[in-house]
Design a protein around this motif. Sequence first.
Motif, short mmCIF file in Angstrom:
data_model
loop_
_atom_site.label_atom_id
_atom_site.label_comp_id
_atom_site.label_asym_id
_atom_site.label_seq_id
_atom_site.Cartn_x
_atom_site.Cartn_y
_atom_site.Cartn_z
N ALA A 167 47.00 33.38 47.47
CA ALA A 167 46.15 34.36 48.16
C ALA A 167 44.69 33.96 48.06
N CYS A 168 44.14 34.00 46.85
CA CYS A 168 42.77 33.53 46.64
C CYS A 168 42.59 33.23 45.16
N ALA A 169 41.58 32.42 44.87
CA ALA A 169 41.25 32.15 43.47
C ALA A 169 40.72 33.43 42.82
N ILE A 199 38.12 25.00 50.41
CA ILE A 199 38.98 26.07 49.91
C ILE A 199 38.79 26.14 48.40
N ALA A 200 38.43 27.30 47.88
CA ALA A 200 38.39 27.51 46.43
C ALA A 200 39.81 27.75 45.93
N GLY A 207 37.96 31.66 49.65
CA GLY A 207 36.96 31.91 48.63
C GLY A 207 35.75 32.59 49.23
N THR A 208 34.87 33.11 48.40
CA THR A 208 33.70 33.79 48.91
C THR A 208 32.82 32.83 49.70
N GLN A 209 32.14 33.35 50.68
CA GLN A 209 31.23 32.53 51.47
C GLN A 209 30.14 31.93 50.58
N GLN A 210 29.64 32.72 49.62
CA GLN A 210 28.57 32.24 48.74
C GLN A 210 29.02 31.06 47.88
#
Length: 389
Positions: A275-277, A90-91, A64-67
């Motif tokens: 992969a990612c949210a 982990i998002a 997920g994004t760092q922010q």
Amino acid sequence: MTEFARRVEQVSISGIREVFEAAGDDAINLGLGQPDFPTPAHARRGAIEAIESGRADAYTSNKGTQQLREAISAKYDRDYGLEVDPGDVIATSGGSEALHLALEAHVDPGEEVIFPDPGFVSYDALTHIADGTPKPVGLREDLTLDPATVEDAITEETAAFIVNSPANPTGAVQSEADMREFARIADEHDVLCLSDEVYEHIVFEGEHHSPLKFADTDNVVVISACSKTYSMTGWRLGWVVAGAASPPSPRRADGATQTNRRIERMLRVHQYGQACASAPAQFAAEAALTGPQEPVQEMVETFEQRRDLVLDGLTDAGLEVPTPEGAFYAMPKVPDGWCDEVLERGVVVVPGDAFGANGEGYARLSYATGTEELKEALEIMDAATQAVR
């Protein structure tokens, strides 16, 4: 001919869905676990601005994004005084994916997963999909999970036990003493405690406590999401948090702390399955977590008023109802034939056995719907109660 996998053949379509499909189009739906409030405007704007600026076009980091991970970390500090490293987050695509990857990463074939019965329908199904062995355990009279019951159920084959507070389907909230015990059990038995905290902010009496706060090892993994707190069920944005090992992980030659072992294993599952949210959902979640929290407070106050309305109505109908202290569900004890009678009269409720064998004789109803609809539904349920007695 290729046969279907045994672990999938052991899973059925949710009984909740069967109830929905049996209901008429104009039925009052008290079966849905979804807030009837809009997603806060600032969360929507977070996604819109990211989309319009092109920041949501590409993959994000697998975690997920760092922010966003920094916003989740800050949330645990703000709400509970817990220090969570953004690297230990982990998002995920909702709390459901977080639960799935936690079980996949920790459960070997045949290993046991202990969980409450009645409990959230995914616990049993996702244990099967992980090729584990479900081990449901009963609840106290007030529908909370007794730590002693969990500890008695642990064997050499136990991989994990699940705690859910506030709970679906019961609305029960575990005490601080219970959560301390769950953390102790995880530490002393070296068994994973998987704490499902998706309803963490919807609490009417007392406050929410997480076993993560009391653990001395990294044997507690927490799942949460924006779905219920911010009425973002359709956005599919959740997360998993794992505490670092104690003593702290050694540092590499470059000075950075070594990767959290549980996060690293869960990331292996997540990066290949997801992969990612969703990037737009991540920006919406960041805005929800860092922006005004008044919409959450207003929603919880409304749910508490509805809870009291539902408790009074069910009690007046002669039903016994353990008082839910959180979430937005009530689980009354009901006579035989009650759920069918209520459904035939145009109100959707979910039979308790959809949530496990110990749910038989109960029904779950959600008060995440309008007050006027609730009043009408309570009148119908009163008449149905008298009809089946």
